[in-house]
Scaffold this motif. Structure first.
Motif, PDB file in Angstrom:
ATOM      1  N   THR A  31       0.830  -1.202   0.000  1.00  9.67           N
ATOM      2  CA  THR A  31       0.000   0.000   0.000  1.00  9.67           C
ATOM      3  C   THR A  31       0.865   1.252   0.000  1.00  9.67           C
ATOM      4  O   THR A  31       0.601   2.209  -0.733  1.00  9.67           O
ATOM      5  CB  THR A  31      -0.932   0.000   1.229  1.00  9.67           C
ATOM      6  OG1 THR A  31      -1.750  -1.177   1.209  1.00  9.67           O
ATOM      7  CG2 THR A  31      -1.826   1.233   1.227  1.00  9.67           C
TER       8      THR A  31
ATOM      9  N   HIS B  13       2.354   1.652  -3.346  1.00 10.60           N
ATOM     10  CA  HIS B  13       1.303   2.053  -4.287  1.00 10.60           C
ATOM     11  C   HIS B  13       1.014   3.551  -4.159  1.00 10.60           C
ATOM     12  O   HIS B  13       0.846   4.250  -5.166  1.00 10.60           O
ATOM     13  CB  HIS B  13       0.042   1.232  -4.012  1.00 10.60           C
ATOM     14  CG  HIS B  13      -1.144   1.641  -4.829  1.00 10.60           C
ATOM     15  ND1 HIS B  13      -1.143   1.616  -6.213  1.00 10.60           N
ATOM     16  CD2 HIS B  13      -2.367   2.102  -4.460  1.00 10.60           C
ATOM     17  CE1 HIS B  13      -2.328   2.038  -6.661  1.00 10.60           C
ATOM     18  NE2 HIS B  13      -3.073   2.348  -5.613  1.00 10.60           N
TER      19      HIS B  13
ATOM     20  N   GLN C 137      -7.669   9.478  -3.691  1.00 14.08           N
ATOM     21  CA  GLN C 137      -8.641   9.119  -4.730  1.00 14.08           C
ATOM     22  C   GLN C 137      -7.957   8.431  -5.901  1.00 14.08           C
ATOM     23  O   GLN C 137      -8.445   7.427  -6.424  1.00 14.08           O
ATOM     24  CB  GLN C 137      -9.386  10.364  -5.215  1.00 14.08           C
ATOM     25  CG  GLN C 137     -10.475  10.821  -4.276  1.00 14.08           C
ATOM     26  CD  GLN C 137     -11.240  12.030  -4.798  1.00 14.08           C
ATOM     27  OE1 GLN C 137     -10.804  12.706  -5.729  1.00 14.08           O
ATOM     28  NE2 GLN C 137     -12.383  12.302  -4.185  1.00 14.08           N
ATOM     29  N   ALA C 138      -6.814   8.973  -6.316  1.00 10.24           N
ATOM     30  CA  ALA C 138      -6.068   8.364  -7.419  1.00 10.24           C
ATOM     31  C   ALA C 138      -5.568   6.969  -7.043  1.00 10.24           C
ATOM     32  O   ALA C 138      -5.528   6.064  -7.878  1.00 10.24           O
ATOM     33  CB  ALA C 138      -4.903   9.260  -7.824  1.00 10.24           C
ATOM     34  N   ALA C 139      -5.193   6.802  -5.772  1.00  6.99           N
ATOM     35  CA  ALA C 139      -4.666   5.518  -5.311  1.00  6.99           C
ATOM     36  C   ALA C 139      -5.777   4.540  -4.939  1.00  6.99           C
ATOM     37  O   ALA C 139      -5.538   3.332  -4.831  1.00  6.99           O
ATOM     38  CB  ALA C 139      -3.741   5.732  -4.114  1.00  6.99           C
ATOM     39  N   GLY C 140      -6.980   5.076  -4.709  1.00  7.27           N
ATOM     40  CA  GLY C 140      -8.092   4.207  -4.331  1.00  7.27           C
ATOM     41  C   GLY C 140      -7.978   3.666  -2.924  1.00  7.27           C
ATOM     42  O   GLY C 140      -8.288   2.489  -2.673  1.00  7.27           O
ATOM     43  N   VAL C 141      -7.520   4.509  -1.982  1.00 11.50           N
ATOM     44  CA  VAL C 141      -7.385   4.088  -0.581  1.00 11.50           C
ATOM     45  C   VAL C 141      -8.054   5.121   0.324  1.00 11.50           C
ATOM     46  O   VAL C 141      -8.203   6.278  -0.059  1.00 11.50           O
ATOM     47  CB  VAL C 141      -5.899   3.921  -0.186  1.00 11.50           C
ATOM     48  CG1 VAL C 141      -5.209   2.878  -1.051  1.00 11.50           C
ATOM     49  CG2 VAL C 141      -5.162   5.251  -0.240  1.00 11.50           C
TER      50      VAL C 141
ATOM     51  N   GLN D 123      -6.476  14.487  -0.615  1.00 13.04           N
ATOM     52  CA  GLN D 123      -7.694  13.888  -1.159  1.00 13.04           C
ATOM     53  C   GLN D 123      -7.482  13.426  -2.607  1.00 13.04           C
ATOM     54  O   GLN D 123      -7.935  12.355  -3.001  1.00 13.04           O
ATOM     55  CB  GLN D 123      -8.855  14.880  -1.089  1.00 13.04           C
ATOM     56  CG  GLN D 123     -10.211  14.300  -1.421  1.00 13.04           C
ATOM     57  CD  GLN D 123     -10.661  13.222  -0.432  1.00 13.04           C
ATOM     58  OE1 GLN D 123     -10.343  13.289   0.754  1.00 13.04           O
ATOM     59  NE2 GLN D 123     -11.389  12.223  -0.932  1.00 13.04           N
ATOM     60  N   ASP D 124      -6.784  14.243  -3.390  1.00 15.40           N
ATOM     61  CA  ASP D 124      -6.491  13.858  -4.780  1.00 15.40           C
ATOM     62  C   ASP D 124      -5.636  12.596  -4.818  1.00 15.40           C
ATOM     63  O   ASP D 124      -5.851  11.708  -5.656  1.00 15.40           O
ATOM     64  CB  ASP D 124      -5.735  14.992  -5.495  1.00 15.40           C
ATOM     65  CG  ASP D 124      -6.538  16.275  -5.575  1.00 15.40           C
ATOM     66  OD1 ASP D 124      -7.729  16.206  -5.911  1.00 15.40           O
ATOM     67  OD2 ASP D 124      -5.965  17.343  -5.288  1.00 15.40           O
TER      68      ASP D 124
ATOM     69  N   THR E 187       1.653   6.171  -7.160  1.00 11.75           N
ATOM     70  CA  THR E 187       0.547   7.025  -7.605  1.00 11.75           C
ATOM     71  C   THR E 187       0.908   8.498  -7.435  1.00 11.75           C
ATOM     72  O   THR E 187       0.669   9.325  -8.326  1.00 11.75           O
ATOM     73  CB  THR E 187      -0.725   6.699  -6.804  1.00 11.75           C
ATOM     74  OG1 THR E 187      -1.043   5.320  -6.950  1.00 11.75           O
ATOM     75  CG2 THR E 187      -1.897   7.550  -7.272  1.00 11.75           C
TER      76      THR E 187
END
Length: 198
Positions: A6, A9, A33-37, A29-30, A13
């Motif tokens: 993680t 990742h 969101q891009a990393a999906g966590v 937050q960006d 990202t």
């Protein structure tokens, strides 16, 4: 995804996001969101966005250093040819890109060097390591009798790093690698000039 996976990742990202958008334009937050966590996951691995930025910058340099070492350490070629190949690769890299985000090292220097001691220290170590890599190959070229320089290899190498970053910035503005081509031409006709064969 494992914890270490993680963290990696997030850095991977973040490298893409911070390089294309910049540090200040990319919020936590960006990034998540891009990393999906979840946001909590980010703060499990990084104390702050500043620390995250320093880690991303370190990853960028690791990748840059690996490519630089591969070119400059290729002992099947004379040292001056390796230096020329390094410059050529930088020009080609920018010719192949449709978007010109610049160099993350230079971008972070402009965005964060004044405000972040952590990032400033990381930048200083990167510039020192980069200078050392170029200086070693310049020293080899001098020892091989390919070039003569009036200043120590470290001084010439530091200048090349400085000039390179300035040329990348100009290329970012112009949206083409002309500044890098011009730098290469100046370097190999006035600074690292190949000696004529005896």
């Amino acid at each position: 995804m494992r914890q270490t996976g993680t963290r990696d990742h997030l850095i991977t990202t973040g490298l893409q996001l911070l390089h294309t958008r910049g540090f200040h334009a990319s919020g936590v937050q960006d990034i998540i969101q891009a990393a999906g966590v979840p946001k909590g996951t980010f703060y499990t691995h990084f104390e702050s966005k500043e620390q995250f930025g320093a880690e991303v910058l370190g990853r960028f340099w690791e990748q840059r250093a690996a490519r630089t070492i591969a070119v400059l350490g290729d002992e099947t070629r004379p040292p001056l040819a390796r230096l020329k190949a390094w410059f050529d690769a930088k020009v080609t890299e920018r010719e192949d890109r449709k978007v010109h985000p610049g160099c993350m090292i230079g971008n972070f220097a402009a965005e964060l060097a004044v405000d972040s001691r952590l990032v400033r220290d990381r930048l200083a170590s990167i510039f020192a390591a980069w200078t050392t890599l170029l200086a070693a190959t310049i020293r080899e070229a001098v020892a091989a009798g390919q070039i003569t320089i009036a200043l120590p290899p470290e001084t010439v190498a530091a200048f090349l790093v400085d000039a390179f970053e300035g040329s990348v910035l100009r290329s970012k503005v112009d949206r083409d690698p002309t500044a890098l081509r011009r730098l290469r031409e100046v370097v190999f006709t006035t600074i690292l000039v190949e000696k004529a064969a005896a």
